[in-house]
Design a protein around this motif. Structure first.
Motif, mmCIF file in Angstrom:
data_model
loop_
_atom_site.group_PDB
_atom_site.id
_atom_site.type_symbol
_atom_site.label_atom_id
_atom_site.label_comp_id
_atom_site.label_asym_id
_atom_site.label_seq_id
_atom_site.Cartn_x
_atom_site.Cartn_y
_atom_site.Cartn_z
ATOM 1 N N CYS B 63 0.829 -1.211 0.000
ATOM 2 C CA CYS B 63 0.000 0.000 0.000
ATOM 3 C C CYS B 63 0.864 1.261 0.000
ATOM 4 C CB CYS B 63 -0.946 0.002 1.199
ATOM 5 S SG CYS B 63 -2.058 -1.398 1.214
ATOM 6 N N VAL B 64 2.160 1.107 -0.273
ATOM 7 C CA VAL B 64 3.151 2.191 -0.289
ATOM 8 C C VAL B 64 2.931 3.230 0.823
ATOM 9 C CG1 VAL B 64 3.891 1.957 -2.673
ATOM 10 C CG2 VAL B 64 1.905 3.367 -2.187
ATOM 11 N N THR B 65 2.801 2.697 2.060
ATOM 12 C CA THR B 65 2.546 3.589 3.189
ATOM 13 C C THR B 65 3.841 3.983 3.891
ATOM 14 O OG1 THR B 65 0.416 2.538 3.468
ATOM 15 C CG2 THR B 65 1.203 3.886 5.290
ATOM 16 N N GLY B 66 4.511 2.993 4.461
ATOM 17 C CA GLY B 66 5.765 3.298 5.145
ATOM 18 C C GLY B 66 5.664 3.270 6.655
ATOM 19 N N CYS B 178 7.898 5.890 -5.379
ATOM 20 C CA CYS B 178 6.618 5.194 -5.135
ATOM 21 C C CYS B 178 5.892 5.772 -3.922
ATOM 22 C CB CYS B 178 6.847 3.713 -4.930
ATOM 23 S SG CYS B 178 7.403 2.873 -6.415
ATOM 24 N N ASN B 179 6.420 6.834 -3.339
ATOM 25 C CA ASN B 179 5.805 7.436 -2.148
ATOM 26 C C ASN B 179 5.626 6.420 -1.028
ATOM 27 O OD1 ASN B 179 4.811 10.406 -2.250
ATOM 28 N ND2 ASN B 179 4.598 9.639 -4.332
ATOM 29 N N ALA B 180 6.628 5.537 -0.875
ATOM 30 C CA ALA B 180 6.469 4.444 0.085
ATOM 31 C C ALA B 180 6.995 4.786 1.470
ATOM 32 C CB ALA B 180 7.151 3.190 -0.430
ATOM 33 N N GLY B 181 8.028 5.615 1.560
ATOM 34 C CA GLY B 181 8.467 6.083 2.869
ATOM 35 C C GLY B 181 9.275 5.103 3.701
ATOM 36 N N PHE B 182 9.625 3.931 3.146
ATOM 37 C CA PHE B 182 10.504 3.002 3.879
ATOM 38 C C PHE B 182 11.944 3.512 3.813
ATOM 39 C CE2 PHE B 182 6.900 0.235 3.469
ATOM 40 C CZ PHE B 182 7.028 -0.694 4.472
ATOM 41 N N ARG B 283 2.272 14.503 1.699
ATOM 42 C CA ARG B 283 1.504 14.281 0.470
ATOM 43 C C ARG B 283 2.186 13.335 -0.509
ATOM 44 N NH1 ARG B 283 0.775 18.679 -1.734
ATOM 45 N NH2 ARG B 283 -0.774 17.510 -2.883
ATOM 46 N N THR B 284 2.237 12.067 -0.422
ATOM 47 C CA THR B 284 2.034 11.222 0.715
ATOM 48 C C THR B 284 3.238 10.349 0.893
ATOM 49 O OG1 THR B 284 1.113 9.496 -0.676
ATOM 50 C CG2 THR B 284 -0.458 11.030 0.252
ATOM 51 N N ALA B 285 4.406 10.978 1.056
ATOM 52 C CA ALA B 285 5.680 10.277 0.995
ATOM 53 C C ALA B 285 5.990 9.477 2.250
ATOM 54 C CB ALA B 285 6.783 11.301 0.759
ATOM 55 N N GLY B 286 5.973 10.138 3.386
ATOM 56 C CA GLY B 286 6.231 9.411 4.617
ATOM 57 C C GLY B 286 7.651 9.521 5.138
ATOM 58 N N TYR B 287 8.561 10.086 4.338
ATOM 59 C CA TYR B 287 9.897 10.370 4.867
ATOM 60 C C TYR B 287 9.826 11.629 5.727
ATOM 61 C CZ TYR B 287 12.364 7.083 1.796
ATOM 62 O OH TYR B 287 12.833 5.967 1.186
ATOM 63 N N GLY B 396 -4.123 7.898 4.461
ATOM 64 C CA GLY B 396 -3.520 8.597 3.328
ATOM 65 C C GLY B 396 -2.325 7.849 2.768
ATOM 66 N N THR B 397 -2.069 6.636 3.274
ATOM 67 C CA THR B 397 -0.879 5.835 2.943
ATOM 68 C C THR B 397 0.375 6.721 2.940
ATOM 69 O OG1 THR B 397 -1.029 6.051 0.515
ATOM 70 C CG2 THR B 397 -2.272 4.259 1.521
ATOM 71 N N VAL B 398 0.503 7.514 4.026
ATOM 72 C CA VAL B 398 1.608 8.451 4.140
ATOM 73 C C VAL B 398 2.813 7.796 4.808
ATOM 74 C CG1 VAL B 398 2.378 10.656 5.074
ATOM 75 C CG2 VAL B 398 0.045 10.397 4.245
ATOM 76 N N GLY B 399 2.606 7.303 6.028
ATOM 77 C CA GLY B 399 3.691 6.615 6.706
ATOM 78 C C GLY B 399 4.421 7.445 7.743
ATOM 79 N N LEU B 400 4.078 8.719 7.902
ATOM 80 C CA LEU B 400 4.650 9.495 8.999
ATOM 81 C C LEU B 400 4.095 8.957 10.317
ATOM 82 C CD1 LEU B 400 4.391 13.130 7.577
ATOM 83 C CD2 LEU B 400 6.436 11.732 7.762
HETATM 84 K K LIG Z 1 3.795 6.726 1.883
#
Ligand SMILES: [K+]
Ligand SMILES: [K+]
Lengths: 458, 458
Positions: B63-66, B178-182, B283-287, B396-400
């Motif tokens: 889900c490319v959240t992170g 991929c806006n995954a934030g890992f 928006r919606t990277a997560g880093y 928001g599949t952000v990951g923060l």
């Molecule tokens: K993300």
């Protein structure tokens, strides 16, 4: 004609839009009330209140909110309390009447919105019809409030004696019917001491619900009676009100059952009453029989949501309104079912009503979000949920509090006063903007199969 | 034809709706990924992960959240990290490709929504056109990710050596695009150690923004170039993205300027970079380059709002999407201006698009509200804002994260996994429902003066 002369002689009124006149009028009442409350005779100590506290109290009263920076019962004198209840009566009952009046004074045709409201009780849009309608509002309100006060007197006169008991009965009946949430029991305690009193619970809940339904619906309940024959507006209001009351009741019963800070130690039948009361009050009464600060976080969160929804339009209640919620839910349902037409109770809902509903929700959310930001800045060391709660309470003109309001900074008091004022007038001024747009859209209505159903929004 | 035979032979696929196939497909990939991550060789200790942690990680990757329950860099082995980046690539790039594929496999006509997306780069709705489109997505992604990795290598190879530096460059370039934030930097630190590194800030922000714009917009940027000639969809996406980035930047700069927990002690030019990065990432990277748990409450609240809005449709981003926000703002503006038609960039927006936008917001809000309730119950002693934040981040599949996710109960992990899954698929499945309804409404379009502009929603 009398009104024509007023219009002719008063260039100020004719050159202003009804929204401007309304805002100006309410602000004037609040300011005048605040001046009265700063007088030394308004407080028990005789020292006079600070202007900011007087202004906050007057705003809260006129906007029928019930948030207080000082304890109403112990801080204000009899004169002060009289000023407050007078402001509540103006704010609550005057609301619908004044808006109708302003329409006439400003020389505008009565819009569909108002005609709908009037049509169910008095079927005319002449000036005599409006006067008749305002009379209906005042007399029915006085009758309902008197019945409420009489019933409350059964409890309050034995407890407080004839004079104070009568005063208490009248004050709380008016405050409950107007959804104002002010109380005289001292120490910011609201109705917590009557959590197990059936009469107080029954009377106050009834007054709150009747006041929050709106005159269009109550007149349908009195004159039409049969649900099937009521206006679509009344049907939507009654359905959604019933659903929200039941859901809230079940939720509070479950989540507060074992909470010792609220009703964990109360007998089961009192738990039932207390749960129902807490389900009624966020929409948008402001009284409480259990300590709001003691609620579990899920209950606090539900209360916030219910406060945002609020009561029904054309009533003394605030919030985005039940009909707005209804239209939005219907819209989503129609999209998910892949249907073009939004149909309820055999009536189509048209685009303008949908756009109106979105506008109320979006503008409401924007106000709430903005004010949360402001209070997060003015009140640095307060828990997040308490700030969010207080802003929702002010916007919905509810008046429930986790205890933050009395400790607000001056900046916070001003911000919350504005929130109450905007929360009370905001949806209405939007409604005016829409009333203008309605004329355009009427000329261009697309294809629809069922007769259009009008719903009041905001 | 090949595809025809697949359709004919596979009764399962033909009898299911595209939405069902999509949900099933994504769930299958997650489940398969989770199984791989429970293998002993997937962890550094060689003991194997618990199934719930593997499931959470696989869900977060697909889900490319992170959001992570264990630290990616120190907990998983090289094999485990390879599984994760593979799942991210499937989740991120496969998303648009798979949805297009599923449409074909399920034997459905390509809807307006998809045709719009494709039309800007490849002007056809034949099967060969779709294959071409998927190829375009893959190749352009690989090119962008490679450029990003090359630039990151300037920093990472000197720091970590050739092998690990290359791996780190590739992993973070893919994860950012991929806006995954890992991240692999250990101790849940994300990119905080690079807060003052211009190359890392520039490359990661660029990858996030490009990935979050969506292929329809990036192909307009590459092939059309001139703003005036772009599709209305691209114009709306670019305008709103720019506004949100600037507003966020200014806000974070002001509210974190003196905050010693985030950037109070950093030099002014680093404050600029850090503010911009924190404006980009919700928006919606997560880093993140500053500690999220250290943010002031106003910044935390703004981050929640930005996470809810998210990126643009047809991209790797989540949230309700920029176009949804745009349409809602336009609707309110038209109501306030008393206009019937909603016009932007010389195009009319019609009722169905409006109803679609409302649906995405209402369903999104409902999911978020429901999940906040669930987490308030499963995580009793956590501050309210941390729960709200984590739910917004998952939806928001952000990951923060404020740091809550690693300490979640099993119930909380399951709830947040479902939130990520629904957040990723929710708006899309709604889009399918709308694709169905669109056919109806097309037949009944009312009067409009300007050519209709299509906007992708959800
Ligand atoms: K993300
Ligand atoms: K109230």
């Amino acid at each position: 004609m009398e009104l024509k002369r007023i219009r002719k002689n008063n260039r100020f009124l004719t050159q202003r839009s009804p929204a401007e006149i309304l805002i100006f009028g309410f602000a004037l009442v609040i300011f005048f009330g605040a001046i009265l409350l700063t007088l030394p005779i308004a407080t028990q100590t005789g020292e006079g209140s600070s202007f900011i506290n007087a202004l906050f109290t007057a705003t809260s009263a006129v906007c029928v909110t019930g948030l207080v920076v000082v304890d109403t019962g112990t801080y204000w004198s009899v004169f002060g309390k009289f000023v407050i209840i007078f402001l509540i009566q103006i704010g609550g009952l005057g609301f619908m009447s004044l808006t109708t009046m302003f329409f006439v004074l400003a020389g505008k045709r009565i819009t569909i919105k108002n005609r709908l409201l009037i049509s169910s009780s008095i079927n005319t849009d002449s000036i005599s019809g409006i006067v008749k309608f305002i009379k209906y509002i005042f007399f029915s309100s006085i009758i309902i409030e008197s019945i409420g006060a009489l019933l409350l007197a059964i409890v309050f006169i034995p407890e407080y004696g004839l004079l104070q008991g009568t005063a208490f009965s009248l004050f709380h009946a008016i405050s409950a019917f107007c959804n104002a949430g002010f109380d005289l029991f001292g120490n910011f305690s609201s109705l917590t001491q009557y959590v197990d009193n059936f009469i107080v619970n029954f009377v106050v809940c009834s007054l709150i619900i009747i006041g929050g339904l709106g005159f269009a619906v109550t007149s349908d309940l009195i004159y039409v009676r049969k649900f099937e024959k009521m206006s679509m507006h009344s049907k939507i209001v009654l359905s959604i009100t019933a659903v929200l009351l039941v859901v809230g009741f079940i939720f509070f019963f479950i989540f507060e059952f074992n909470n010792p800070k609220t009703m964990g130690n109360l007998p089961i039948h009192v738990k039932f009453m207390a749960s129902f009361f807490q389900s009624v009050t966020p929409r948008t009464a402001g009284y409480n029989t259990v300590d709001i600060a003691g609620l579990t976080l899920p209950s606090l969160f539900l209360t916030m949501l219910l406060m945002f929804i609020g009561g029904s339009p054309g009533s003394t209640a605030g919030g985005i309104k039940t009909t707005t919620l209804g239209l939005i839910v219907l819209t989503v349902a129609s999209v998910l079912n892949g249907k073009k037409d939004i149909v309820i109770f055999k009536r189509s809902i048209l685009g303008p009503a949908i756009r109106r509903a979105i506008s109320v929700v979006v503008i409401g959310s924007t106000i709430v979000i903005f004010m949360i930001f402001v209070l997060l800045c003015t009140e640095p060391n307060v828990p997040f949920q308490n700030i969010v709660f207080e802003v929702f309470s002010a916007f919905g003109t509810v008046g429930l509090s986790t205890g933050l309001t009395p400790h607000l900074s001056i900046g916070g008091k001003i911000a919350l006063s504005i929130t109450m004022f905007v929360g009370r007038l905001g949806p209405l001024t939007i409604a005016y903007a829409i009333a203008r747009s309605e004329k355009h859209s009427r000329e261009n209505i697309g294809n629809f199969k069922l007769p259009e159903g009008n719903v009041m929004i905001g």
